[in-house]
Design a protein around this motif. Structure first.
Motif, PDB file in Angstrom:
ATOM      1  N   TYR A 160      30.784  41.403  69.205  1.00  0.00           N
ATOM      2  CA  TYR A 160      31.959  41.210  70.071  1.00  0.00           C
ATOM      3  C   TYR A 160      33.233  41.363  69.244  1.00  0.00           C
ATOM      4  O   TYR A 160      34.183  42.042  69.651  1.00  0.00           O
ATOM      5  CB  TYR A 160      31.884  39.836  70.711  1.00  0.00           C
ATOM      6  N   ARG A 163      33.861  45.004  68.346  1.00  0.00           N
ATOM      7  CA  ARG A 163      34.417  45.753  69.481  1.00  0.00           C
ATOM      8  C   ARG A 163      35.875  45.397  69.729  1.00  0.00           C
ATOM      9  O   ARG A 163      36.668  46.239  70.183  1.00  0.00           O
ATOM     10  CB  ARG A 163      33.596  45.435  70.733  1.00  0.00           C
ATOM     11  N   ARG A 175      42.521  51.049  75.089  1.00  0.00           N
ATOM     12  CA  ARG A 175      41.535  50.287  74.329  1.00  0.00           C
ATOM     13  C   ARG A 175      41.192  48.978  75.030  1.00  0.00           C
ATOM     14  O   ARG A 175      40.038  48.541  75.028  1.00  0.00           O
ATOM     15  CB  ARG A 175      42.062  50.012  72.922  1.00  0.00           C
ATOM     16  N   PHE A 179      37.428  48.050  76.280  1.00  0.00           N
ATOM     17  CA  PHE A 179      36.766  46.816  75.836  1.00  0.00           C
ATOM     18  C   PHE A 179      36.316  45.991  77.038  1.00  0.00           C
ATOM     19  O   PHE A 179      35.203  45.448  77.062  1.00  0.00           O
ATOM     20  CB  PHE A 179      37.728  45.998  74.972  1.00  0.00           C
ATOM     21  N   TRP A 182      33.214  47.526  78.548  1.00  0.00           N
ATOM     22  CA  TRP A 182      32.029  47.257  77.722  1.00  0.00           C
ATOM     23  C   TRP A 182      31.547  45.821  77.897  1.00  0.00           C
ATOM     24  O   TRP A 182      30.366  45.581  78.120  1.00  0.00           O
ATOM     25  CB  TRP A 182      32.356  47.521  76.249  1.00  0.00           C
ATOM     26  N   GLU A 183      32.474  44.859  77.810  1.00  0.00           N
ATOM     27  CA  GLU A 183      32.067  43.450  77.855  1.00  0.00           C
ATOM     28  C   GLU A 183      31.489  43.065  79.207  1.00  0.00           C
ATOM     29  O   GLU A 183      30.542  42.280  79.288  1.00  0.00           O
ATOM     30  CB  GLU A 183      33.262  42.554  77.502  1.00  0.00           C
TER      31      GLU A 183
END
Length: 285
Positions: A160, A163, A175, A179, A182-183
């Motif tokens: 984590y 990332r 970005r 992120f 993705w999370e």
């Protein structure tokens, strides 16, 4: 106002999310040596107070837009924009340099709102603030709700942090949104809030320490319930370690798992379910 490099677009994005709240809100500006704190108030003025503390990284107090309807029928909600982060609060002459400053600021906010012993609910970094505030001043908190609190009972996963690193080195809207995608493992996120999250990408928050949670065992703490993400969706930290640490350090606290929900999908994804659980705890426990 802090935490953005395009104030006009940021304000527009902020107001667009605020418009998602279920009804008219009161915008309160509270002045202290630390600056001017913006608080969004919603619900009946005579209702039991519920103070909401948002997560870091540009979430802002508007993030509770999907949660206000349920509790706001009977409770007076106060959603706070932290000074020094993205939002409508404005820094003053005295910066928040330490944890002591952070809690002195929050004490002042509660005083200015006329709240002696409200219920306190925090998500992520806001959960850390809520927990440590209950540790420092347990008689100021009636009940404590923690939504996947970070660095309270377990550290952040290395993956984590890796990332998140680009956001710390050179934050950009692109970005931040990558992120987030993705999370949350591709969970559909409200596009209006996602736009705000990107606009606030360059926000900064004070550091936190998970070790302070151990001292709760020896203080007269308020009733507490902690909701964690399920193991299969948790990327921020190990939810099993969080639950085990809560049981170890807060033996009288309740823990529950929100299956299929990631850290950054809180609190607005499946908000009605979460609101029901929170209200059940606040009313019946």
């Amino acid at each position: 106002m802090a935490g953005n490099d395009d104030p006009t677009r940021f304000r527009a994005a902020y107001d667009a999310v605020l418009d998602r709240w279920p009804g008219p809100v009161d915008r309160l500006d509270l002045t202290s040596a630390y600056g001017t704190t913006r608080v969004t108030a919603y619900g009946p003025e005579g209702g039991e107070p519920l103070v909401l503390l948002h997560g870091g990284g540009g979430a802002t107090s508007t993030v509770w837009f999907a949660n206000a309807a349920g509790p706001g029928r009977t409770r007076r909600i106060y959603a706070v924009d932290r000074i020094g982060e993205a939002g409508r609060s404005v820094r003053g002459d005295r910066p928040l340099r330490s944890t002591d400053d952070l809690h002195a600021w929050l004490d002042g906010v509660l005083d200015d709102l006329g709240l002696d012993r409200p219920d306190l609910c925090g998500h992520s970094y806001g959960g850390w603030i809520a927990l440590t505030h209950a540790l420092r001043a347990p008689r100021r908190v009636r009940k404590l709700v923690l939504l996947d609190p970070t660095q309270c009972f377990a550290g952040l996963r290395p993956g984590y942090l890796l990332r998140a690193l680009p956001l710390l080195v050179r934050p950009t809207a692109e970005r931040a949104r990558a992120f987030l995608a993705w999370e949350t493992r591709g969970t559909e996120i409200d596009p209006t809030w996602r736009e705000l999250y990107g606009r606030a990408a360059d926000s900064r928050t004070p550091g936190s320490s998970w070790r302070n949670a151990r001292a709760l065992k020896s203080c007269g703490r308020p009733p507490c319930r902690c909701w964690c993400c399920s193991r299969g969706t948790a990327r921020a930290h190990d939810s099993r370690r969080v639950q085990a640490a809560v049981s170890r350090h807060l033996p009288r606290a309740d823990t529950a798992v929100l299956a299929g929900l990631s850290h950054h999908a809180m609190p607005f994804v499946r908000a009605a379910e979460l609101d029901h659980r929170i209200l059940e705890f606040l009313v019946n426990s």
